[in-house]
Write an enzyme that holds these catalytic residues in place. Structure first.
Site, PDB file in Angstrom:
ATOM      1  CG  ASP A 195      17.946  -3.640 -47.737  1.00  0.00           C
ATOM      2  OD1 ASP A 195      17.161  -3.079 -47.499  1.00  0.00           O
ATOM      3  OD2 ASP A 195      18.696  -4.210 -46.912  1.00  0.00           O
TER       4      ASP A 195
ATOM      5  CE1 TYR B  33      16.269  -9.046 -42.026  1.00  0.00           C
ATOM      6  CE2 TYR B  33      16.835 -11.071 -43.013  1.00  0.00           C
ATOM      7  CZ  TYR B  33      16.113  -9.958 -42.842  1.00  0.00           C
ATOM      8  OH  TYR B  33      15.539  -9.367 -44.127  1.00  0.00           O
TER       9      TYR B  33
ATOM     10  CB  SER C 134      20.998  -1.327 -47.268  1.00  0.00           C
ATOM     11  OG  SER C 134      21.189  -2.535 -47.758  1.00  0.00           O
TER      12      SER C 134
ATOM     13  N   GLY D 293      22.762   0.650 -41.012  1.00  0.00           N
ATOM     14  CA  GLY D 293      21.242   0.130 -41.277  1.00  0.00           C
ATOM     15  C   GLY D 293      20.696   0.798 -42.513  1.00  0.00           C
TER      16      GLY D 293
ATOM     17  CG  HIS E 111      12.266  -7.277 -39.708  1.00  0.00           C
ATOM     18  ND1 HIS E 111      13.260  -8.328 -39.873  1.00  0.00           N
ATOM     19  CD2 HIS E 111      12.967  -6.130 -39.235  1.00  0.00           C
ATOM     20  CE1 HIS E 111      14.291  -7.832 -39.134  1.00  0.00           C
ATOM     21  NE2 HIS E 111      14.255  -6.542 -38.839  1.00  0.00           N
TER      22      HIS E 111
HETATM   23  C1  GLA Z   1      17.578  -5.674 -43.838  1.00  0.00           C
HETATM   24  C2  GLA Z   1      17.157  -6.683 -44.962  1.00  0.00           C
HETATM   25  C3  GLA Z   1      15.857  -6.289 -45.597  1.00  0.00           C
HETATM   26  C4  GLA Z   1      14.736  -6.164 -44.915  1.00  0.00           C
HETATM   27  C5  GLA Z   1      14.974  -5.370 -43.656  1.00  0.00           C
HETATM   28  C6  GLA Z   1      14.151  -5.092 -42.621  1.00  0.00           C
HETATM   29  O1  GLA Z   1      17.722  -4.321 -44.280  1.00  0.00           O
HETATM   30  O2  GLA Z   1      18.112  -6.678 -45.714  1.00  0.00           O
HETATM   31  O3  GLA Z   1      15.499  -7.321 -46.403  1.00  0.00           O
HETATM   32  O4  GLA Z   1      14.128  -7.446 -44.286  1.00  0.00           O
HETATM   33  O5  GLA Z   1      16.533  -5.519 -42.943  1.00  0.00           O
HETATM   34  O6  GLA Z   1      13.046  -4.349 -43.016  1.00  0.00           O
END
Ligand code: GLA
Length: 385
Positions: A170, A220, A124, A122, A35
């Site tokens: 990501d 978020y 991505s 999580g 974050h």
């Molecule tokens: C998600 C978002 C990223 C990042 C993470 C937390 O994966 O896509 O850009 O902010 O959360 O670190």
């Protein structure tokens, strides 16, 4: 070609007559720096050997035909009719939309995609979906964007269609991943350096809580706003430009009242995580895994208590890890509110820890967690047939 690539390729040949190209697009892990990509911080992601596979070919029409194998759904859409939809459709259409916004002349194509990356874990899957399509379109139409431009395009796609105001981590890891290397990404400059990942005697294991709380994307965006609000105050009152200009979280104390408890806590986490990640990067380069692991536990504490993006399932798995001396580091990974923990475990103790932790988790939540073993792999690329 591996099994999934072959499967996607075969489905394409059944669906369409055009001659396809194949692409692989990975998910990511993140060692530390959570974050803070959207807060000018540093992050330490790496691409993994799990992701999405795309088969794509031009079809000489003005229509795009998508087939999502994982969702077992198809979509046909006219190039001039691209608009927001729901679910997976938003991720692929969002990418096409960004090329159109750049005045790139996208024409009709056929596209089959699917992969071995869990949705909501999580790791991505969204960046993998975006990156594979963006890379393929860029190649097939010879648009000439470089990897950084593609990562930024995918980030905009996620902002504009699914509406998650994500940072760049990501999509960047997806494009720049390098086998057996960690990416240290400076999110202020959007520049990176690689360093080799040496895990002598240890293994990285992800444990998927299998929960994905529905408030993930709204919370978020809320965190992002809270940080912006805090930074505005710091800019005005302290004359700084960015959270990076603050050297210790003590500097925030005079602004606590003005910020209010929540915004203060968010800013405290951000400043501490930026400092922690820089220290952790040095430790990892020195191969000091033990001290590095402690930073991961500290990061989790901050994510859970100050930033409030964890959940009881993630906290439970991290507690299980911290109670075991052979798990030298563990924390929640990614956006939070569910998904995975990342654990660094002594090799010979992996089996025992996983069996204890998964049984305890099952007993506590009546959910079977999923153990995901990953290797650090390459970024998005064409698979030559
Ligand atoms: C998600 C978002 C990223 C990042 C993470 C937390 O994966 O896509 O850009 O902010 O959360 O670190």
């Amino acid at each position: 070609m591996n099994e999934i690539a072959t499967k996607i390729n075969d489905i394409f040949k059944k669906d369409f007559t055009s001659t396809q190209h194949l692409y692989y697009s990975p998910g990511r892990i993140n060692f530390i720096g959570e974050h803070i990509d959207y807060n000018d911080g540093f992050v330490m992601p790496a691409a993994i050997n799990k992701g999405m596979y795309y088969a794509i070919a031009l079809n000489k029409t003005d229509f795009i035909n998508f087939h999502s194998v994982d969702f077992d759904e198809k979509l046909t859409v006219g190039i001039r009719d691209i608009k927001k939809m729901t679910g997976w459709k938003n991720y692929v259409l969002g990418v096409v939309n960004e090329f159109l916004l750049l005045n790139k002349e996208v024409k009709g194509f056929d596209c089959v995609f699917g992969g071995d990356i869990a949705d909501g874990a999580g790791i991505s899957s969204s960046a993998a979906v975006e990156g594979g399509l963006a890379f393929g379109i860029n190649e097939l139409f010879n648009f000439g964007l470089d990897r950084k431009e593609l990562a930024l395009l995918c980030q905009r796609a996620e902002h504009n269609f699914p509406g998650v105001m994500c940072g760049i981590m990501d999509q960047y890891a997806n494009m720049f991943g390098k086998k057996d290397h960690v990416i240290l990404l400076d999110c202020r400059k959007i520049e990176h350096q690689y360093f080799p990942l040496k895990l002598d005697g240890y293994e990285i294991v992800l444990i998927n809580t299998k929960v994905h709380h529905s408030l993930a994307s709204s919370e978020y965006n809320k965190r992002r706003k809270e940080c912006e609000e805090g930074l505005e105050i710091l800019k005005k009152e302290k004359g700084i430009e960015s959270f990076r200009d603050i050297k210790t979280s003590d500097e925030l104390v005079p602004f606590k009242q003005k910020m209010g408890e929540k915004v203060y806590d968010r800013c405290k986490f951000v400043v501490e995580e930026i400092i922690r990640t820089q220290a952790a990067a040095i430790l990892l380069q020195q191969n000091n895994l033990i001290e590095f692991g402690k930073k991961m536990y500290d990061a989790h504490e901050g994510l859970s208590k100050l930033y409030e993006v964890s959940c009881k399932e993630l906290d439970f798995l991290v507690e299980q890890a911290s109670a075991n001396k052979d798990v030298i580091g563990a924390r929640m990974m990614g956006g939070g509110f569910g998904g995975c923990t990342i654990n660094i475990i002594k090799k010979e103790c992996v089996v025992e820890f996983l069996s204890n932790a998964t049984v305890a988790y099952q007993k506590r939540f009546q959910i079977d967690p999923e153990v995901i073993k990953v290797e650090v792999g390459e970024g998005t690329n064409e698979i030559r047939m």
